[in-house]
Write an enzyme that holds these catalytic residues in place. Sequence first.
Site, mmCIF file in Angstrom:
data_model
loop_
_atom_site.group_PDB
_atom_site.id
_atom_site.type_symbol
_atom_site.label_atom_id
_atom_site.label_comp_id
_atom_site.label_asym_id
_atom_site.label_seq_id
_atom_site.Cartn_x
_atom_site.Cartn_y
_atom_site.Cartn_z
ATOM 1 N N SER B 158 -10.459 8.068 6.162
ATOM 2 C CA SER B 158 -9.883 7.390 7.121
ATOM 3 C C SER B 158 -9.025 8.063 8.147
ATOM 4 O O SER B 158 -9.415 8.957 9.028
ATOM 5 C CB SER B 158 -8.761 6.205 6.489
ATOM 6 O OG SER B 158 -8.494 5.298 7.169
ATOM 7 N N ARG B 228 1.469 -4.775 5.086
ATOM 8 C CA ARG B 228 0.948 -4.281 4.017
ATOM 9 C C ARG B 228 -0.253 -5.271 3.464
ATOM 10 O O ARG B 228 -1.458 -5.022 3.445
ATOM 11 C CB ARG B 228 1.540 -3.690 2.906
ATOM 12 C CG ARG B 228 0.847 -3.293 1.707
ATOM 13 C CD ARG B 228 0.049 -1.939 2.114
ATOM 14 N NE ARG B 228 -0.646 -1.090 0.959
ATOM 15 C CZ ARG B 228 -1.386 -0.181 1.086
ATOM 16 N NH1 ARG B 228 -1.304 0.560 2.164
ATOM 17 N NH2 ARG B 228 -1.914 0.548 0.088
ATOM 18 N N ASP B 323 -17.963 -1.192 4.849
ATOM 19 C CA ASP B 323 -16.726 -0.919 5.398
ATOM 20 C C ASP B 323 -16.649 -1.641 6.786
ATOM 21 O O ASP B 323 -17.510 -1.085 7.506
ATOM 22 C CB ASP B 323 -16.504 0.594 5.617
ATOM 23 C CG ASP B 323 -14.981 1.226 6.046
ATOM 24 O OD1 ASP B 323 -14.398 0.216 6.857
ATOM 25 O OD2 ASP B 323 -14.594 2.346 6.166
ATOM 26 N N HIS B 356 -13.422 -0.672 3.247
ATOM 27 C CA HIS B 356 -12.762 0.595 3.622
ATOM 28 C C HIS B 356 -12.339 1.326 2.377
ATOM 29 O O HIS B 356 -12.406 2.821 2.315
ATOM 30 C CB HIS B 356 -11.789 0.355 4.526
ATOM 31 C CG HIS B 356 -11.187 1.909 5.309
ATOM 32 N ND1 HIS B 356 -11.959 2.600 5.930
ATOM 33 C CD2 HIS B 356 -9.875 2.091 5.236
ATOM 34 C CE1 HIS B 356 -11.223 3.417 6.438
ATOM 35 N NE2 HIS B 356 -9.901 3.127 5.943
ATOM 36 N N ASP B 357 -11.758 0.669 1.370
ATOM 37 C CA ASP B 357 -10.999 1.345 0.203
ATOM 38 C C ASP B 357 -12.268 2.201 -0.656
ATOM 39 O O ASP B 357 -11.834 3.113 -1.651
ATOM 40 C CB ASP B 357 -10.495 0.496 -0.870
ATOM 41 C CG ASP B 357 -9.114 0.089 -0.369
ATOM 42 O OD1 ASP B 357 -8.520 0.923 0.336
ATOM 43 O OD2 ASP B 357 -8.348 -0.805 -1.158
#
Lengths: 208, 383
Positions: B158, B228, B323, B356-357
């Site tokens: 990232s 967040r 992602d 994405h994680d």
Amino acid sequence: MKPSAPPSLRPDLAAIADWIRPGARILDLGCGNGELLAWLAEHRGVSGYGLEIDPEHVAHCIRAGINVIQADLDDGLRDFGDASFDYVVMTQALQALQRPDDAITEILRVGRIGIVTFPNFGHWRVRAALALGRMPVTPTLPEPWYDTPNIHLCTVDDFEDLCAQRQWIIRSRRLLDRSHREGLRIRIAPNLFCEQALYMLQAPEGHR
Amino acid sequence: MSTADFPADSVGLVTPRRIPISQPLTLDCGRTLPRHELMVETYGELNAARSNAVLICHALSGDHHAAGYHGTEDRKPGWWDNCIGPGKPIDTRRFYVVALNNLGGCRGSTGPNTINPDTGKPYGPDFPLLTVRDWVRSQALLADALGIERWAAVIGGSLGGMQVMQWTIDQPQRVAHALVIAAAPKLSAQNIAFNEIARQAILSDPNFHGGRFYDHGVVPTHGLKLARMLGHITYLSDEAMRAKFGRMQRGSQFNFNFDVEFEVESYLRYQGQSFVERFDANTYLLMTKALDYFDPAREYGDNLAAAFARAQARFLVIAFSSDWRFSPARSREIVKALVEARRDVSYALIESQLGHDDFLMPIPQYHRVLRDYLDRVAREAGT
């Protein structure tokens, strides 16, 4: 004269290796384990990339230190610039593509020279099977009709017709039997006895 | 647990170090930091040839605690513990691994929540906004301080992957291998839009006090929590959320109010709340701006290939199929530019579900590719 490729390389790849100039930049479409690229890098100082979709093959190439880009051939070569490679090679994949003709056009856009190989559907074993009313299952086409990746098979004559129609220049060709030899029979009746066809193509002048 | 209970493939108990950087650092914004400090953890041993050092660049909310445990009471190890350790893909028996908290971070490195020596108070909004280039400059000074001339590999996911790319362009002779994971060559308008909402959530929190909330003894928890929560939506795929929460409710009836009813609401609130307890709002603002500003092609006539033409590293680019924050298409842009620049590059597309994680997950094909690539890097480095 450059030395011939040794028998350690798969024979059809060895025939291709003989066509490739030392130090060239090459793109290998459907590079598998990267055998051709590895051999050319080591013996001919060739640089380049392989395109491969299969994760096992991709991991193998990465382990072997070969530049490999995980991508689907049917997605095309849009990420590559015009004439950005000396050679674009595609072995035994043409017949599995959605549009083989478009693929060759793209190959000849990206590469100054295109090298393609395919199984000849005009071989007598194929003809014999069809004459008996059966889809052929042969050493070069081992899969049954319902489970084959080969959706666009052609004969040597069909292929050369397409080249003529699209004005692709055939710089060289090698027509081999199953043992990758060019015997007398093939020279007399290529479309009947050739099992593996190898073509070196070029785009018509001014058609890049 | 006792130290004997740490898993065998863990780097075990680790102690962060605070490394002073006494050279002045001139930043892209024009200001100069006369000195700064970086929190660092290292795992493994630097070999005699100093050829086996690997730099880990962290993402938006990461820090120097990438692997191992700070104490026997730790519930969780460092953020990339599944990948760094003895026998793991980033093998600490072979590599000397360096992880840091970036300048501007909030985990001990000089940043908005540390004391400004000129005023004796936290920097707060007086801390300069940074770019990825600034981080590379700061990390290069850290490499000097550690006696590392050239990294065997620089690795990051990232925002970390963006630092990796910038390293190869700005310090080409100091990077042998660059591993760029789940990154993008620059943010899209959509990416920037998400960041802007996150920033507005923080900036409009009454407890933000223009960034001087430390002086008021409060924290803009509400804004940071919202930021967040929004971020978390972009880190997960639609599919993953569906699989994890679906429309599951805590009770069987609708409550007809705004309390938590659906499990996904509960998850986001929990993630937001736990983040507020460990992260600084000013750092969050700074990190999102560094993301927005990142565009290495900009100073090369918007030509990424021209930027990469300077690079000497060999590249491994990795993307994840699920992602959507930095989709595989964005990684392909990086690969395209590298091919055009005639750099050595391999690209692996990892089948994944989470989004994405996934770059933090021990997906077998992902770790296999990392392991295979780094095995060659280690052999090249003579370890």
